[in-house]
Design an enzyme around this catalytic site. Structure first.
Site, PDB file in Angstrom:
ATOM      1  N   TYR A 226     -74.787   5.173 -51.546  1.00  0.00           N
ATOM      2  CA  TYR A 226     -73.670   4.348 -51.057  1.00  0.00           C
ATOM      3  C   TYR A 226     -74.054   3.033 -50.974  1.00  0.00           C
ATOM      4  O   TYR A 226     -74.741   2.556 -50.735  1.00  0.00           O
ATOM      5  CB  TYR A 226     -73.444   4.961 -49.584  1.00  0.00           C
TER       6      TYR A 226
ATOM      7  N   ASP B  74     -69.776  -9.198 -42.244  1.00  0.00           N
ATOM      8  CA  ASP B  74     -68.949  -8.131 -42.743  1.00  0.00           C
ATOM      9  C   ASP B  74     -67.660  -8.493 -42.291  1.00  0.00           C
ATOM     10  O   ASP B  74     -67.193  -7.506 -41.585  1.00  0.00           O
ATOM     11  CB  ASP B  74     -69.539  -6.601 -42.786  1.00  0.00           C
TER      12      ASP B  74
ATOM     13  N   ASP C 226     -67.978   0.792 -50.887  1.00  0.00           N
ATOM     14  CA  ASP C 226     -67.133   0.326 -50.118  1.00  0.00           C
ATOM     15  C   ASP C 226     -66.175  -0.796 -50.672  1.00  0.00           C
ATOM     16  O   ASP C 226     -66.840  -1.644 -51.270  1.00  0.00           O
ATOM     17  CB  ASP C 226     -67.673  -0.446 -48.985  1.00  0.00           C
TER      18      ASP C 226
ATOM     19  N   ASP D  34     -63.652  -2.070 -49.133  1.00  0.00           N
ATOM     20  CA  ASP D  34     -62.815  -2.896 -48.117  1.00  0.00           C
ATOM     21  C   ASP D  34     -61.406  -2.828 -48.160  1.00  0.00           C
ATOM     22  O   ASP D  34     -60.971  -1.316 -48.115  1.00  0.00           O
ATOM     23  CB  ASP D  34     -63.052  -4.395 -48.337  1.00  0.00           C
TER      24      ASP D  34
ATOM     25  N   HIS E 262     -63.948   3.829 -51.254  1.00  0.00           N
ATOM     26  CA  HIS E 262     -63.044   4.017 -50.429  1.00  0.00           C
ATOM     27  C   HIS E 262     -62.206   2.765 -49.843  1.00  0.00           C
ATOM     28  O   HIS E 262     -62.963   1.560 -50.069  1.00  0.00           O
ATOM     29  CB  HIS E 262     -63.704   4.722 -48.996  1.00  0.00           C
TER      30      HIS E 262
ATOM     31  N   GLU F 104     -59.731   1.175 -46.939  1.00  0.00           N
ATOM     32  CA  GLU F 104     -59.403   1.092 -45.576  1.00  0.00           C
ATOM     33  C   GLU F 104     -58.130   0.431 -45.174  1.00  0.00           C
ATOM     34  O   GLU F 104     -57.313  -0.107 -46.026  1.00  0.00           O
ATOM     35  CB  GLU F 104     -60.344   0.651 -44.704  1.00  0.00           C
TER      36      GLU F 104
ATOM     37  N   CYS G 251     -65.777  -5.276 -39.125  1.00  0.00           N
ATOM     38  CA  CYS G 251     -66.600  -4.146 -39.353  1.00  0.00           C
ATOM     39  C   CYS G 251     -65.902  -2.920 -38.358  1.00  0.00           C
ATOM     40  O   CYS G 251     -65.466  -3.319 -37.280  1.00  0.00           O
ATOM     41  CB  CYS G 251     -68.033  -4.552 -38.627  1.00  0.00           C
TER      42      CYS G 251
ATOM     43  N   ARG H 175     -60.029   5.514 -45.959  1.00  0.00           N
ATOM     44  CA  ARG H 175     -60.704   5.254 -44.563  1.00  0.00           C
ATOM     45  C   ARG H 175     -59.517   4.779 -43.585  1.00  0.00           C
ATOM     46  O   ARG H 175     -58.881   3.733 -44.018  1.00  0.00           O
ATOM     47  CB  ARG H 175     -61.718   4.242 -44.544  1.00  0.00           C
TER      48      ARG H 175
ATOM     49  N   GLU I  47     -63.360   6.765 -39.560  1.00  0.00           N
ATOM     50  CA  GLU I  47     -64.351   5.864 -39.056  1.00  0.00           C
ATOM     51  C   GLU I  47     -64.404   5.795 -37.546  1.00  0.00           C
ATOM     52  O   GLU I  47     -63.352   5.823 -36.710  1.00  0.00           O
ATOM     53  CB  GLU I  47     -63.688   4.435 -39.480  1.00  0.00           C
TER      54      GLU I  47
ATOM     55  N   ASN J 122     -69.111   9.022 -40.485  1.00  0.00           N
ATOM     56  CA  ASN J 122     -70.093   7.893 -40.994  1.00  0.00           C
ATOM     57  C   ASN J 122     -71.019   7.686 -39.545  1.00  0.00           C
ATOM     58  O   ASN J 122     -70.604   7.373 -38.746  1.00  0.00           O
ATOM     59  CB  ASN J 122     -69.203   6.532 -40.927  1.00  0.00           C
TER      60      ASN J 122
END
Length: 292
Positions: free
Chosen positions: A42, A57, A84, A86, A111, A113, A121, A156, A186, A208
């Site tokens: 990942y 982040d 990721d 985002d 993924h 989100e 984050c 996500r 998440e 996660n």
């Protein structure tokens, strides 16, 4: 026949339950994970921002920043890499480009989100989410853009923390209906809440298990007992590297020597073994001997 990265990820998911996905920040840590038996890797958005750019982040890095690290990792390891993405970095065409460029860079899936573009984050407070409709549009754009049919589009949802479990479940189901291959739930707090997801959502669900966040350190066995299909450890190695490096730097500056921290260092021979260094030297010797 050569398998695509997406196909490799789906194959690994079928062979290990739950599939443990190891977070790496660069090609070398990916090599380490592969050589000790990891089945999937990942690349975290936080890992790219923190490790590659020294930034928090909060959405300050972009698609190409991530693709640079994808290419570096996939050029050195054969394991499937989940990435990721985002929020997808924009509207439908931006998301389409994200999926296609990550596929070309060698990623197995990504993924996306449901936070607003100026994301936070997932384990921080005050997260804001887009509407279900807008997130479903993101998923449809991502699915439509696939150039590898096996590339994984994972949705996500960050809704559990800000809108509650019922909303998170509603959102996850809507994302599956929009075409998401898998769900990333998440900042979940209990095993029962994970079981709520796996009993309702009929695609693979990811847990996660990040350190120092909102989710307890559930074991693989505990997560398997409630039907979780994938367990993610996004930055575990990175945190350990940072702590070890800081100890070494402090010993050099305060003690005038690194001697007291030698025991926590990888040896030169261990580094060479990981890199297969001597095979490169042997190749040089072979090439140069032909010119004499």
């Amino acid at each position: 026949m050569i398998q695509s990265a997406g196909k490799k990820f789906r194959k690994a998911l079928g062979e290990q339950t739950p599939l443990q996905i190891i977070g790496v920040i660069n090609a070398y840590s990916a090599l380490q994970a592969q050589k000790i038996g990891a089945k999937a890797l990942y690349l975290s958005g936080a890992g790219v921002a923190n490790a590659s750019y020294g930034l928090p982040d909060i959405g300050m890095t972009g698609l190409e920043d991530v693709c640079i690290d994808i290419r570096r990792i996939t050029s050195r390891v054969d394991l499937p890499l989940l990435v990721d993405a985002d929020t997808g970095w924009g509207g439908a065409f931006n998301i389409a480009r994200c999926v296609q460029e990550m596929t070309r860079a060698g990623a197995a899936g990504c993924h996306i989100e449901d936070q607003v573009a100026q994301k936070r984050c997932g384990h921080r407070p005050n997260k804001e989410l887009v509407s279900i409709e807008e997130m479903c549009d993101r998923i449809r754009a991502a699915v439509d853009a696939k150039i590898d049919p096996d590339f994984v589009i994972m949705a996500r949802t960050d809704a559990h923390a800000s809108e509650g479990q019922a909303s998170a479940l509603k959102r996850a189901q809507a994302y599956v209906d929009a075409g998401a291959d898998m769900i990333f739930a998440e900042a979940i707090h209990t095993l029962k809440e994970y079981e709520d997801f796996t009993s309702v959502i009929k695609v693979p669900v990811l847990a996660n298990i990040t350190e120092f966040g909102a989710t307890p350190m559930f074991t693989v066995e505990e997560l398997a007992s409630v039907g979780i299909d994938m367990v993610l450890y996004p930055l575990s190695g990175f945190r350990a590297m940072n702590k070890a490096a800081l100890l070494v730097f402090e010993s050099i500056l305060k003690q005038g020597s690194q001697s007291s921290t030698i025991e926590i260092m990888q040896t030169r021979n261990e580094l060479y073994e990981m890199l297969d260094y001597h095979s490169y030297e042997d190749k040089l010797d072979e090439l140069f001997s032909k010119t004499k």
